[in-house]
Write a protein that holds these residues in place. Structure first.
Motif, short mmCIF file in Angstrom:
data_model
loop_
_atom_site.label_atom_id
_atom_site.label_comp_id
_atom_site.label_asym_id
_atom_site.label_seq_id
_atom_site.Cartn_x
_atom_site.Cartn_y
_atom_site.Cartn_z
N LEU A 199 0.82 -1.22 0.00
CA LEU A 199 0.00 0.00 0.00
C LEU A 199 0.85 1.26 0.00
CD1 LEU A 199 -2.97 -0.74 2.40
CD2 LEU A 199 -3.13 0.27 0.12
N LYS A 200 2.01 1.20 0.61
CA LYS A 200 2.89 2.36 0.69
C LYS A 200 3.44 2.77 -0.67
CE LYS A 200 4.54 1.29 5.35
NZ LYS A 200 5.74 0.92 6.14
N ASN A 201 3.40 1.85 -1.63
CA ASN A 201 4.05 2.09 -2.91
C ASN A 201 3.10 2.22 -4.09
OD1 ASN A 201 6.76 1.94 -1.88
ND2 ASN A 201 6.37 -0.24 -1.56
N VAL A 202 1.80 2.37 -3.83
CA VAL A 202 0.86 2.54 -4.93
C VAL A 202 0.18 3.90 -4.82
CG1 VAL A 202 0.44 0.07 -5.24
CG2 VAL A 202 -1.03 1.36 -3.72
N ALA A 203 -0.29 4.38 -5.94
CA ALA A 203 -0.93 5.69 -5.99
C ALA A 203 -2.26 5.67 -5.24
CB ALA A 203 -1.16 6.11 -7.44
N ILE A 204 -2.45 6.69 -4.40
CA ILE A 204 -3.71 6.83 -3.69
C ILE A 204 -4.82 7.04 -4.72
CG2 ILE A 204 -4.99 8.32 -2.09
CD1 ILE A 204 -2.31 8.89 -0.71
N ASN A 205 -5.98 6.47 -4.44
CA ASN A 205 -7.16 6.54 -5.30
C ASN A 205 -7.04 5.72 -6.58
OD1 ASN A 205 -8.59 8.20 -3.52
ND2 ASN A 205 -7.65 10.03 -4.37
N SER A 206 -6.00 4.89 -6.69
CA SER A 206 -5.90 3.99 -7.84
C SER A 206 -6.71 2.72 -7.54
CB SER A 206 -4.45 3.63 -8.11
OG SER A 206 -3.92 2.84 -7.05
N LYS A 207 -7.01 1.95 -8.57
CA LYS A 207 -7.72 0.68 -8.38
C LYS A 207 -6.90 -0.27 -7.50
CE LYS A 207 -10.46 0.80 -12.58
NZ LYS A 207 -10.77 0.16 -13.85
N GLU A 208 -5.59 -0.25 -7.71
CA GLU A 208 -4.71 -1.12 -6.92
C GLU A 208 -4.74 -0.72 -5.44
OE1 GLU A 208 -0.18 -2.93 -7.01
OE2 GLU A 208 -0.63 -1.16 -8.20
N PHE A 209 -4.75 0.58 -5.18
CA PHE A 209 -4.82 1.07 -3.80
C PHE A 209 -6.13 0.62 -3.15
CE2 PHE A 209 -5.82 4.16 -0.50
CZ PHE A 209 -4.61 4.24 0.19
N ASP A 210 -7.23 0.75 -3.88
CA ASP A 210 -8.53 0.33 -3.35
C ASP A 210 -8.55 -1.18 -3.07
OD1 ASP A 210 -9.41 2.94 -3.54
OD2 ASP A 210 -10.49 2.62 -5.42
N ALA A 211 -8.01 -1.97 -3.99
CA ALA A 211 -7.99 -3.42 -3.81
C ALA A 211 -7.12 -3.82 -2.62
CB ALA A 211 -7.50 -4.10 -5.09
N LEU A 212 -5.95 -3.20 -2.51
CA LEU A 212 -5.07 -3.51 -1.39
C LEU A 212 -5.67 -3.04 -0.07
CD1 LEU A 212 -1.61 -2.64 -2.97
CD2 LEU A 212 -2.37 -4.91 -2.20
N GLY A 213 -6.35 -1.90 -0.09
CA GLY A 213 -7.01 -1.41 1.11
C GLY A 213 -8.09 -2.37 1.58
N GLU A 214 -8.88 -2.86 0.65
CA GLU A 214 -9.92 -3.83 0.98
C GLU A 214 -9.31 -5.13 1.51
OE1 GLU A 214 -13.65 -5.44 1.54
OE2 GLU A 214 -13.12 -3.37 1.09
N GLN A 215 -8.23 -5.56 0.88
CA GLN A 215 -7.54 -6.77 1.33
C GLN A 215 -7.01 -6.58 2.75
OE1 GLN A 215 -5.11 -9.25 -1.36
NE2 GLN A 215 -3.37 -8.55 -0.14
N ALA A 216 -6.42 -5.44 3.02
CA ALA A 216 -5.89 -5.15 4.36
C ALA A 216 -7.01 -5.15 5.40
CB ALA A 216 -5.15 -3.82 4.37
#
Length: 76
Positions: A34-51
């Motif tokens: 999460l520290k290395n992906v752009a905020i508000n990106s799809k990847e950030f959202d997916a990792l946030g949900e996973q966390a």
């Protein structure tokens, strides 16, 4: 005690988590990603949900263990 299996994606690799140690490791790895992906990106959202899912399962497992230990203590 309840069993759990959670599918996670860490470093682009899908993995099934089924132990407390794996759960803890997956949560740490997810937070690092999460520290290395752009905020508000799809990847950030997916990792946030996973966390959030991993954290929820970790807390639930801790609560179950605490209740189990309390019940054992009452029996002795």
């Amino acid at each position: 005690m309840a069993e759990f299996k959670i599918n996670v994606v860490i470093g682009g690799v899908e993995k099934t988590v089924s132990t407390i140690n794996e759960l803890e490791d997956a949560l740490k790895a997810t937070r690092e990603e999460l520290k290395n992906v752009a905020i508000n990106s799809k990847e950030f959202d997916a990792l946030g949900e996973q966390a959030r899912n991993l954290q929820r399962e970790f807390v639930n497992s801790y609560k179950e263990t605490t209740v189990f230990n309390k019940n054992i203590a009452e029996l002795t």
